[in-house]
Scaffold this motif. Sequence first.
Motif, PDB file in Angstrom:
ATOM      1  N   MET A 174     -39.907 -52.674  62.858  1.00 54.87           N
ATOM      2  CA  MET A 174     -40.843 -53.064  61.799  1.00 54.87           C
ATOM      3  C   MET A 174     -42.133 -53.654  62.364  1.00 54.87           C
ATOM      4  O   MET A 174     -43.226 -53.383  61.874  1.00 54.87           O
ATOM      5  N   LEU A 175     -41.986 -54.455  63.439  1.00 58.25           N
ATOM      6  CA  LEU A 175     -43.154 -55.093  64.015  1.00 58.25           C
ATOM      7  C   LEU A 175     -44.140 -54.056  64.543  1.00 58.25           C
ATOM      8  O   LEU A 175     -45.357 -54.199  64.379  1.00 58.25           O
ATOM      9  N   VAL A 176     -43.626 -53.002  65.180  1.00 59.71           N
ATOM     10  CA  VAL A 176     -44.501 -51.955  65.718  1.00 59.71           C
ATOM     11  C   VAL A 176     -45.258 -51.270  64.589  1.00 59.71           C
ATOM     12  O   VAL A 176     -46.471 -51.027  64.681  1.00 59.71           O
ATOM     13  N   ARG A 177     -44.562 -50.973  63.495  1.00 58.10           N
ATOM     14  CA  ARG A 177     -45.204 -50.307  62.363  1.00 58.10           C
ATOM     15  C   ARG A 177     -46.272 -51.195  61.746  1.00 58.10           C
ATOM     16  O   ARG A 177     -47.382 -50.735  61.446  1.00 58.10           O
ATOM     17  N   VAL A 178     -45.958 -52.459  61.557  1.00 63.02           N
ATOM     18  CA  VAL A 178     -46.910 -53.392  60.965  1.00 63.02           C
ATOM     19  C   VAL A 178     -48.144 -53.538  61.853  1.00 63.02           C
ATOM     20  O   VAL A 178     -49.286 -53.489  61.381  1.00 63.02           O
ATOM     21  N   ALA A 179     -47.923 -53.699  63.165  1.00 63.03           N
ATOM     22  CA  ALA A 179     -49.042 -53.874  64.084  1.00 63.03           C
ATOM     23  C   ALA A 179     -49.921 -52.627  64.131  1.00 63.03           C
ATOM     24  O   ALA A 179     -51.157 -52.719  64.150  1.00 63.03           O
ATOM     25  N   ILE A 225     -48.250 -62.726  62.223  1.00 68.23           N
ATOM     26  CA  ILE A 225     -47.082 -61.926  61.857  1.00 68.23           C
ATOM     27  C   ILE A 225     -46.145 -61.708  63.041  1.00 68.23           C
ATOM     28  O   ILE A 225     -44.960 -61.417  62.869  1.00 68.23           O
ATOM     29  N   ALA A 226     -46.655 -61.858  64.259  1.00 66.16           N
ATOM     30  CA  ALA A 226     -45.865 -61.552  65.456  1.00 66.16           C
ATOM     31  C   ALA A 226     -45.084 -62.773  65.929  1.00 66.16           C
ATOM     32  O   ALA A 226     -45.565 -63.904  65.850  1.00 66.16           O
ATOM     33  N   PRO A 227     -43.855 -62.571  66.428  1.00 67.08           N
ATOM     34  CA  PRO A 227     -43.114 -63.674  67.058  1.00 67.08           C
ATOM     35  C   PRO A 227     -43.875 -64.212  68.263  1.00 67.08           C
ATOM     36  O   PRO A 227     -44.691 -63.501  68.865  1.00 67.08           O
ATOM     37  N   ALA A 228     -43.605 -65.444  68.615  1.00 70.32           N
ATOM     38  CA  ALA A 228     -44.366 -66.107  69.678  1.00 70.32           C
ATOM     39  C   ALA A 228     -44.299 -65.353  71.000  1.00 70.32           C
ATOM     40  O   ALA A 228     -45.307 -65.253  71.715  1.00 70.32           O
ATOM     41  N   ASP A 229     -43.132 -64.779  71.335  1.00 70.61           N
ATOM     42  CA  ASP A 229     -42.984 -64.122  72.628  1.00 70.61           C
ATOM     43  C   ASP A 229     -43.656 -62.750  72.693  1.00 70.61           C
ATOM     44  O   ASP A 229     -43.787 -62.164  73.764  1.00 70.61           O
ATOM     45  N   LYS A 230     -44.110 -62.219  71.547  1.00 69.88           N
ATOM     46  CA  LYS A 230     -44.780 -60.911  71.523  1.00 69.88           C
ATOM     47  C   LYS A 230     -46.200 -61.008  70.974  1.00 69.88           C
ATOM     48  O   LYS A 230     -46.863 -59.985  70.798  1.00 69.88           O
ATOM     49  N   ARG A 231     -46.657 -62.217  70.724  1.00 64.21           N
ATOM     50  CA  ARG A 231     -47.934 -62.390  70.028  1.00 64.21           C
ATOM     51  C   ARG A 231     -49.110 -61.830  70.818  1.00 64.21           C
ATOM     52  O   ARG A 231     -49.983 -61.152  70.259  1.00 64.21           O
ATOM     53  N   ILE A 263     -38.866 -59.173  60.565  1.00 64.38           N
ATOM     54  CA  ILE A 263     -39.643 -58.749  61.731  1.00 64.38           C
ATOM     55  C   ILE A 263     -38.828 -58.884  63.008  1.00 64.38           C
ATOM     56  O   ILE A 263     -38.888 -58.024  63.903  1.00 64.38           O
ATOM     57  N   ILE A 264     -38.060 -59.958  63.111  1.00 62.45           N
ATOM     58  CA  ILE A 264     -37.340 -60.256  64.345  1.00 62.45           C
ATOM     59  C   ILE A 264     -36.039 -59.474  64.478  1.00 62.45           C
ATOM     60  O   ILE A 264     -35.671 -59.015  65.567  1.00 62.45           O
ATOM     61  N   GLN A 265     -35.353 -59.308  63.373  1.00 58.50           N
ATOM     62  CA  GLN A 265     -34.002 -58.734  63.458  1.00 58.50           C
ATOM     63  C   GLN A 265     -34.017 -57.289  63.933  1.00 58.50           C
ATOM     64  O   GLN A 265     -35.000 -56.577  63.796  1.00 58.50           O
ATOM     65  N   SER A 266     -32.894 -56.901  64.463  1.00 56.24           N
ATOM     66  CA  SER A 266     -32.730 -55.518  64.926  1.00 56.24           C
ATOM     67  C   SER A 266     -32.664 -54.577  63.750  1.00 56.24           C
ATOM     68  O   SER A 266     -32.155 -54.910  62.679  1.00 56.24           O
ATOM     69  N   SER A 267     -33.199 -53.388  63.933  1.00 55.88           N
ATOM     70  CA  SER A 267     -33.180 -52.378  62.877  1.00 55.88           C
ATOM     71  C   SER A 267     -31.943 -51.485  62.957  1.00 55.88           C
ATOM     72  O   SER A 267     -31.851 -50.485  62.243  1.00 55.88           O
ATOM     73  N   SER A 268     -31.012 -51.835  63.838  1.00 54.42           N
ATOM     74  CA  SER A 268     -29.811 -51.019  64.000  1.00 54.42           C
ATOM     75  C   SER A 268     -28.962 -51.050  62.737  1.00 54.42           C
ATOM     76  O   SER A 268     -28.808 -52.095  62.093  1.00 54.42           O
TER      77      SER A 268
END
Length: 270
Positions: A1-6, A121-127, A205-210
């Motif tokens: 989701m994060l990739v799509r949003v970004a 919108i991004a988690p701190a470790d990927k911001r 955003i953080i959780q796995s999409s599996s």
Amino acid sequence: MLVRVAALAALGGFLFGYDLGLIGGAMLGISQAFNITSNSTKQAIVGAAKLGAFFGTFIGGVLMLRYGRRVAIACEAGFFVLGPLLMAVSTGPGGLVVGRLLIGLGVGASAIVVPAYLGEIAPADKRGAVVQTYEMMLTLGMLCAGVVDWLLSRSVGPAAWRWMVGLPAAPGALLLVSLSVLPESPRWLVLRGQLDLALATLHNIIQSSSSRSGRSAAEQSVIAASEAQALAKAEDELLLLWSSVQKEQAATVNIRQQHRQQQQKWEKCS
């Protein structure tokens, strides 16, 4: 989701670069089509975008603070659609100047709103990586503008400039449509007291999409543990965000109180 949003939000960066880069290739056709020989007229057409960008930063900031990041992105996308369309159907330099002014408003708003939205919108470790997508899309837009201008000038003919200035309306419309899948910024939600919705956004955003379907019991337990970890991380992010917002609000109140005290002192002295 994060990739799509970004990727969708960073379209604002692509349009920023594309709309600034295309005018160099389009001005020759525009000058020939309207028999423009005055340098001041050419400068007005080119410079209108920069004037619009100046005011667009203020408009984007106000919209972002008062109505949220998604509304600000929607208005930015509207400028990126209306400006190119107006230029493409213009019958004289006046329409081109107004169209470029609208594009400039979108550019200025994009420069303020999109990086802020991506950072929130991004988690701190990927911001850092997520915000960098805006800069990458900006430079990609400038490169694409030059390439597309060159291809159109060789294939379309005298009317190529209308295609050059009108094509950015397509990614602008895509950005506008993408609002149906873009979540609101968690920071904005916290500022409005909507903590449950902010937590849900962070968790998604953080959780796995599996998917759990079709997996063994062991794999499902691993996925469940991963989702629990994602929820815990989202809660930590929300706590840090809430704490930051509370500190900022307390600092604002403190500054206002100091300002009132200074005013009262000056009134007493006078």
